[in-house]
Design a protein around this motif. Structure first.
Motif, mmCIF file in Angstrom:
data_model
loop_
_atom_site.group_PDB
_atom_site.id
_atom_site.type_symbol
_atom_site.label_atom_id
_atom_site.label_comp_id
_atom_site.label_asym_id
_atom_site.label_seq_id
_atom_site.Cartn_x
_atom_site.Cartn_y
_atom_site.Cartn_z
ATOM 1 N N ARG A 87 2.445 1.787 -3.469
ATOM 2 C CA ARG A 87 1.487 2.334 -4.438
ATOM 3 C C ARG A 87 1.105 3.766 -4.101
ATOM 4 N NH1 ARG A 87 -0.714 -2.739 -3.799
ATOM 5 N NH2 ARG A 87 -2.387 -1.942 -2.507
ATOM 6 N N ALA A 88 0.968 4.071 -2.809
ATOM 7 C CA ALA A 88 0.497 5.390 -2.389
ATOM 8 C C ALA A 88 1.534 6.478 -2.619
ATOM 9 C CB ALA A 88 0.082 5.351 -0.919
ATOM 10 N N PHE A 89 2.813 6.214 -2.285
ATOM 11 C CA PHE A 89 3.774 7.307 -2.447
ATOM 12 C C PHE A 89 5.234 6.913 -2.629
ATOM 13 C CE2 PHE A 89 2.644 6.919 2.037
ATOM 14 C CZ PHE A 89 3.873 6.737 2.644
ATOM 15 N N ILE A 90 5.652 5.737 -2.242
ATOM 16 C CA ILE A 90 7.078 5.410 -2.353
ATOM 17 C C ILE A 90 7.513 5.356 -3.814
ATOM 18 C CG2 ILE A 90 8.833 3.639 -1.925
ATOM 19 C CD1 ILE A 90 7.346 3.053 0.733
ATOM 20 N N ARG A 91 6.751 4.675 -4.666
ATOM 21 C CA ARG A 91 7.110 4.591 -6.089
ATOM 22 C C ARG A 91 7.216 5.986 -6.703
ATOM 23 N NH1 ARG A 91 3.281 0.983 -8.974
ATOM 24 N NH2 ARG A 91 1.850 2.609 -8.343
ATOM 25 N N ARG A 92 6.227 6.839 -6.435
ATOM 26 C CA ARG A 92 6.255 8.201 -6.997
ATOM 27 C C ARG A 92 7.412 9.018 -6.455
ATOM 28 N NH1 ARG A 92 -0.018 9.306 -6.517
ATOM 29 N NH2 ARG A 92 0.447 7.968 -4.797
ATOM 30 N N THR A 93 7.729 8.847 -5.188
ATOM 31 C CA THR A 93 8.853 9.579 -4.596
ATOM 32 C C THR A 93 10.158 9.155 -5.242
ATOM 33 O OG1 THR A 93 7.663 9.835 -2.517
ATOM 34 C CG2 THR A 93 10.066 10.127 -2.452
ATOM 35 N N LEU A 94 10.356 7.865 -5.443
ATOM 36 C CA LEU A 94 11.571 7.408 -6.127
ATOM 37 C C LEU A 94 11.631 7.937 -7.554
ATOM 38 C CD1 LEU A 94 11.937 3.736 -4.859
ATOM 39 C CD2 LEU A 94 13.479 5.662 -4.433
ATOM 40 N N GLN A 95 10.496 7.964 -8.233
ATOM 41 C CA GLN A 95 10.470 8.529 -9.591
ATOM 42 C C GLN A 95 10.895 10.002 -9.572
ATOM 43 O OE1 GLN A 95 10.019 6.959 -12.443
ATOM 44 N NE2 GLN A 95 9.279 5.009 -11.709
ATOM 45 N N VAL A 106 0.840 -1.208 0.000
ATOM 46 C CA VAL A 106 0.000 0.000 0.000
ATOM 47 C C VAL A 106 0.871 1.252 0.000
ATOM 48 C CG1 VAL A 106 -1.665 1.329 1.369
ATOM 49 C CG2 VAL A 106 -1.966 -1.143 1.076
ATOM 50 N N LEU A 107 1.898 1.271 0.855
ATOM 51 C CA LEU A 107 2.805 2.424 0.923
ATOM 52 C C LEU A 107 3.514 2.627 -0.411
ATOM 53 C CD1 LEU A 107 4.384 1.775 4.437
ATOM 54 C CD2 LEU A 107 2.683 3.527 3.837
#
Length: 159
Positions: free
Chosen positions: A128-136, A125-126
């Motif tokens: 999908r919610a923000f970790i992937r976008r933060t790394l991007q 969940v974390l």
């Protein structure tokens, strides 16, 4: 544990002999990380880059301060190096940096990051919610800064 993959590729209009030394120098890491990460190298500089080198950092993500320790698990200048998290925010972090000549005075740089969050379903969940976008965002910033740094170096060297 579910693993994720982040891959990036960038062509840099500078020769491999200039690009690899820049990326292997731990002191330059701060230039390649956005301010919101509050990245700080704790290991005294300069860091001797070699297989087995340990580098400690402090970061702040999502308001939480974290320490991060990596080891250089592979070092093959001027073609590649790999840093692996020994301690830090991820259950797994393996970042492979590769470099190859891409024509006269051009370098193809690739980043391949294999990572896992841990924490079971909550980690998914974390992610999908923000970790992937933060790394991007972090790697988008890195790509843009790389363009700026090497454009500036190119303009200095021809002046």
């Amino acid at each position: 544990m579910k693993t994720h993959l982040l891959e990036r590729e960038q062509t840099i209009d500078r020769p491999l002999a200039e690009v690899f030394p820049f990326f292997q120098d731990a002191a330059n890491l701060k230039e390649l990380v956005p301010d919101f990460v509050r990245f700080q190298i704790l290991t005294p500089l300069p860091v001797e880059m070699r297989k087995g080198a340990i580098i400690d950092y402090r970061i702040r993500l999502f308001g939480a301060p974290m320490t991060w320790r990596t080891e250089i698990s592979l070092y093959e200048p001027p073609r590649s190096f790999v840093d692996v998290q020994l301690r830090g925010p991820y259950a797994l972090w393996r970042h492979e940096h590769t470099f190859e000549e891409a024509g006269p005075r051009r370098t193809l740089m690739r980043d391949r990051v294999e990572y896992a969050i841990g924490y079971g379903p909550l980690g998914d969940v974390l992610h999908r919610a923000f970790i992937r976008r933060t790394l991007q965002k972090i790697f988008d910033f890195r790509e843009q800064r790389t363009r700026e740094i090497f454009a500036a170096e190119g303009s200095r060297s021809t002046a």
